[in-house]
Motif scaffolding. Sequence first.
Motif, PDB file in Angstrom:
ATOM      1  N   THR A 120       0.739  -1.202  -0.040  1.00  0.00           N
ATOM      2  CA  THR A 120       0.006   0.126   0.135  1.00  0.00           C
ATOM      3  C   THR A 120       0.834   1.189  -0.077  1.00  0.00           C
ATOM      4  O   THR A 120       0.480   2.059  -0.505  1.00  0.00           O
ATOM      5  CB  THR A 120      -0.885  -0.093   1.018  1.00  0.00           C
ATOM      6  OG1 THR A 120      -1.683  -1.002   1.155  1.00  0.00           O
ATOM      7  CG2 THR A 120      -1.700   1.351   1.185  1.00  0.00           C
ATOM      8  N   ILE A 121       1.931   1.153   1.044  1.00  0.00           N
ATOM      9  CA  ILE A 121       2.766   2.565   0.863  1.00  0.00           C
ATOM     10  C   ILE A 121       3.294   2.647  -0.484  1.00  0.00           C
ATOM     11  O   ILE A 121       3.483   4.019  -0.926  1.00  0.00           O
ATOM     12  CB  ILE A 121       3.777   2.222   2.000  1.00  0.00           C
ATOM     13  CG1 ILE A 121       3.090   2.221   3.295  1.00  0.00           C
ATOM     14  CG2 ILE A 121       4.962   3.314   2.143  1.00  0.00           C
ATOM     15  CD1 ILE A 121       4.165   1.737   4.756  1.00  0.00           C
ATOM     16  N   HIS A 122       3.961   1.638  -1.130  1.00  0.00           N
ATOM     17  CA  HIS A 122       4.583   1.762  -2.379  1.00  0.00           C
ATOM     18  C   HIS A 122       3.724   2.090  -3.374  1.00  0.00           C
ATOM     19  O   HIS A 122       3.979   2.861  -4.322  1.00  0.00           O
ATOM     20  CB  HIS A 122       5.394   0.727  -2.573  1.00  0.00           C
ATOM     21  CG  HIS A 122       6.811   0.432  -1.968  1.00  0.00           C
ATOM     22  ND1 HIS A 122       7.773   1.135  -2.439  1.00  0.00           N
ATOM     23  CD2 HIS A 122       6.773  -0.230  -0.819  1.00  0.00           C
ATOM     24  CE1 HIS A 122       8.741   0.713  -1.250  1.00  0.00           C
ATOM     25  NE2 HIS A 122       8.203   0.077  -0.354  1.00  0.00           N
ATOM     26  N   GLY A 123       2.454   1.429  -3.209  1.00  0.00           N
ATOM     27  CA  GLY A 123       1.310   1.792  -4.223  1.00  0.00           C
ATOM     28  C   GLY A 123       0.932   3.279  -4.286  1.00  0.00           C
ATOM     29  O   GLY A 123       0.763   3.809  -5.413  1.00  0.00           O
ATOM     30  N   ILE A 124       0.813   4.021  -2.960  1.00  0.00           N
ATOM     31  CA  ILE A 124       0.574   5.316  -2.960  1.00  0.00           C
ATOM     32  C   ILE A 124       1.562   6.051  -3.473  1.00  0.00           C
ATOM     33  O   ILE A 124       1.300   6.970  -4.220  1.00  0.00           O
ATOM     34  CB  ILE A 124       0.255   5.475  -1.570  1.00  0.00           C
ATOM     35  CG1 ILE A 124      -1.266   4.842  -1.116  1.00  0.00           C
ATOM     36  CG2 ILE A 124      -0.010   7.271  -1.338  1.00  0.00           C
ATOM     37  CD1 ILE A 124      -1.439   5.010   0.462  1.00  0.00           C
ATOM     38  N   ILE A 125       2.946   5.755  -3.304  1.00  0.00           N
ATOM     39  CA  ILE A 125       3.920   6.518  -3.849  1.00  0.00           C
ATOM     40  C   ILE A 125       4.059   6.248  -5.361  1.00  0.00           C
ATOM     41  O   ILE A 125       4.148   7.289  -5.923  1.00  0.00           O
ATOM     42  CB  ILE A 125       5.424   6.079  -3.113  1.00  0.00           C
ATOM     43  CG1 ILE A 125       5.197   6.314  -1.614  1.00  0.00           C
ATOM     44  CG2 ILE A 125       6.455   6.668  -4.006  1.00  0.00           C
ATOM     45  CD1 ILE A 125       6.473   5.792  -1.030  1.00  0.00           C
ATOM     46  N   GLY A 126       3.566   5.314  -5.762  1.00  0.00           N
ATOM     47  CA  GLY A 126       3.616   5.055  -7.319  1.00  0.00           C
ATOM     48  C   GLY A 126       2.412   5.945  -7.770  1.00  0.00           C
ATOM     49  O   GLY A 126       2.689   6.201  -8.976  1.00  0.00           O
ATOM     50  N   LEU A 127       1.274   6.121  -7.325  1.00  0.00           N
ATOM     51  CA  LEU A 127       0.211   6.566  -7.724  1.00  0.00           C
ATOM     52  C   LEU A 127       0.526   8.386  -7.670  1.00  0.00           C
ATOM     53  O   LEU A 127       0.233   8.988  -8.700  1.00  0.00           O
ATOM     54  CB  LEU A 127      -0.985   6.561  -6.834  1.00  0.00           C
ATOM     55  CG  LEU A 127      -2.270   6.721  -7.403  1.00  0.00           C
ATOM     56  CD1 LEU A 127      -2.779   5.795  -8.383  1.00  0.00           C
ATOM     57  CD2 LEU A 127      -3.519   6.682  -6.344  1.00  0.00           C
ATOM     58  N   VAL A 128       1.310   8.536  -6.678  1.00  0.00           N
ATOM     59  CA  VAL A 128       1.696   9.919  -6.681  1.00  0.00           C
ATOM     60  C   VAL A 128       2.614  10.430  -7.693  1.00  0.00           C
ATOM     61  O   VAL A 128       2.675  11.285  -8.463  1.00  0.00           O
ATOM     62  CB  VAL A 128       2.282  10.419  -5.535  1.00  0.00           C
ATOM     63  CG1 VAL A 128       2.960  11.819  -5.375  1.00  0.00           C
ATOM     64  CG2 VAL A 128       1.065  10.277  -4.272  1.00  0.00           C
ATOM     65  N   LEU A 129       3.490   9.409  -7.983  1.00  0.00           N
ATOM     66  CA  LEU A 129       4.541   9.565  -8.964  1.00  0.00           C
ATOM     67  C   LEU A 129       4.125   9.629 -10.416  1.00  0.00           C
ATOM     68  O   LEU A 129       4.478  10.549 -11.221  1.00  0.00           O
ATOM     69  CB  LEU A 129       5.791   8.523  -8.901  1.00  0.00           C
ATOM     70  CG  LEU A 129       6.936   8.460  -9.828  1.00  0.00           C
ATOM     71  CD1 LEU A 129       7.624   9.838  -9.653  1.00  0.00           C
ATOM     72  CD2 LEU A 129       7.810   7.427  -9.459  1.00  0.00           C
ATOM     73  N   LYS A 130       3.158   8.819 -10.673  1.00  0.00           N
ATOM     74  CA  LYS A 130       2.458   8.697 -11.981  1.00  0.00           C
ATOM     75  C   LYS A 130       1.658   9.987 -12.180  1.00  0.00           C
ATOM     76  O   LYS A 130       1.515  10.659 -13.308  1.00  0.00           O
ATOM     77  CB  LYS A 130       1.581   7.507 -11.984  1.00  0.00           C
ATOM     78  CG  LYS A 130       0.823   7.366 -13.290  1.00  0.00           C
ATOM     79  CD  LYS A 130       1.911   7.190 -14.381  1.00  0.00           C
ATOM     80  CE  LYS A 130       1.035   6.763 -15.822  1.00  0.00           C
ATOM     81  NZ  LYS A 130       1.982   6.521 -16.999  1.00  0.00           N
ATOM     82  N   GLY A 131       1.009  10.413 -11.124  1.00  0.00           N
ATOM     83  CA  GLY A 131       0.217  11.827 -11.231  1.00  0.00           C
ATOM     84  C   GLY A 131       1.049  13.065 -11.436  1.00  0.00           C
ATOM     85  O   GLY A 131       0.747  13.776 -12.391  1.00  0.00           O
ATOM     86  N   PHE A 132       2.237  12.926 -10.954  1.00  0.00           N
ATOM     87  CA  PHE A 132       3.427  13.885 -11.309  1.00  0.00           C
ATOM     88  C   PHE A 132       3.760  13.918 -12.548  1.00  0.00           C
ATOM     89  O   PHE A 132       3.834  15.007 -13.437  1.00  0.00           O
ATOM     90  CB  PHE A 132       4.426  13.869 -10.239  1.00  0.00           C
ATOM     91  CG  PHE A 132       5.815  14.972 -10.691  1.00  0.00           C
ATOM     92  CD1 PHE A 132       5.468  16.414 -10.291  1.00  0.00           C
ATOM     93  CD2 PHE A 132       6.690  14.379 -11.202  1.00  0.00           C
ATOM     94  CE1 PHE A 132       6.682  17.012 -10.725  1.00  0.00           C
ATOM     95  CE2 PHE A 132       7.847  15.123 -11.534  1.00  0.00           C
ATOM     96  CZ  PHE A 132       7.505  16.463 -11.357  1.00  0.00           C
TER      97      PHE A 132
END
Length: 340
Positions: A120-132
């Motif tokens: 979950t932690i890495h998924g949220i980071i991946g989501l934020v990075l993809k959003g950026f």
Amino acid sequence: MKKIVTVVIHIGYWMMYCFLLFFCLVIVTRGKITAIDISSMIPIAIFCFVPALLGFYSFYGLLFKRYMHPHRIGWLFLTGVAAVLLSGFISLLLLLPYKGLAGNWRQFAALVLVTAGLATIHGIIGLVLKGFISWYNDIKIKEALNRKNYETSMALIKAQINPHFLFNTINNIDILISKDAQKASMYLNKLSGIMRFMLYETDGELIPLSREMTYIDQYIELQRIRSSNAGYVTYEVTGTPGNRMIAPMLFISYIENAFKHAEHKKAEKAIQIRLQIETNRMVFVCRNLYSVTAPMKQEHNGLGNDLLQKRLQLLYPGRHELSITREAGVYQVNLILQDA
């Protein structure tokens, strides 16, 4: 964002994660890393990296593209929960040979939740990075679109409408004044409407489709006075524009081109223009007859096919189909615009 930059960002992220794990390992072992048995590093690596990679790239590569939309937030949450639980389950399956968890379902379930939390932690980071990255790419696309719109606007200002059309229309109106002053005044108002539209109403990225249709209507009506053949041109519209918006002046260059090169002015339907407005798309067809013996160079009033196609690619990426054919004395343009 260039692909190489994206790759570097990913490499940098996982290098930072490895450094963090190394730092934590140093603290746990009190600096005696060399004392750790190599065989025990395998389950540690599985525990730290498998859920991290699965969680990060499931959110980054799959869930963001499919569900990152205001109307799909619920689906994003549900599929996100399913993705992290699946990541935790897969990680624990790989750990079974090392942890001896078979039969101990309570401990197995607890470790699934722990690894799912890591995913979950890495998924949220991946989501934020993809959003950026998507936000940055959107900015670059808008910059390119603004630049292309500027180039198009400059081309339109230089070309405006075909000078021959303008001069011929003014001359026809001048002749018509002595014959039918009322009709001449009507055509003069149409010409004024065309010029007003081109000078003041095409600056925005989108305009009402109804306004674009009015402009096309006025242009065709002014072209009609150049021929005594009432059936020389046909213009058919099916469907209603409603509140639909469209990029300005997408169709007119092809229509101008048809009038410029159409032959057989005494023939019926020498020029046929059709606009079909459907629920989720628009279909524009423009065809004209031309002489197969005379050389014909299809131009678009200085805009050119390349510029028109690039503009379509920027304004309707992945949402348009353009085909141009020239055969048996018929030049035809088919353009389909899909709604977002």
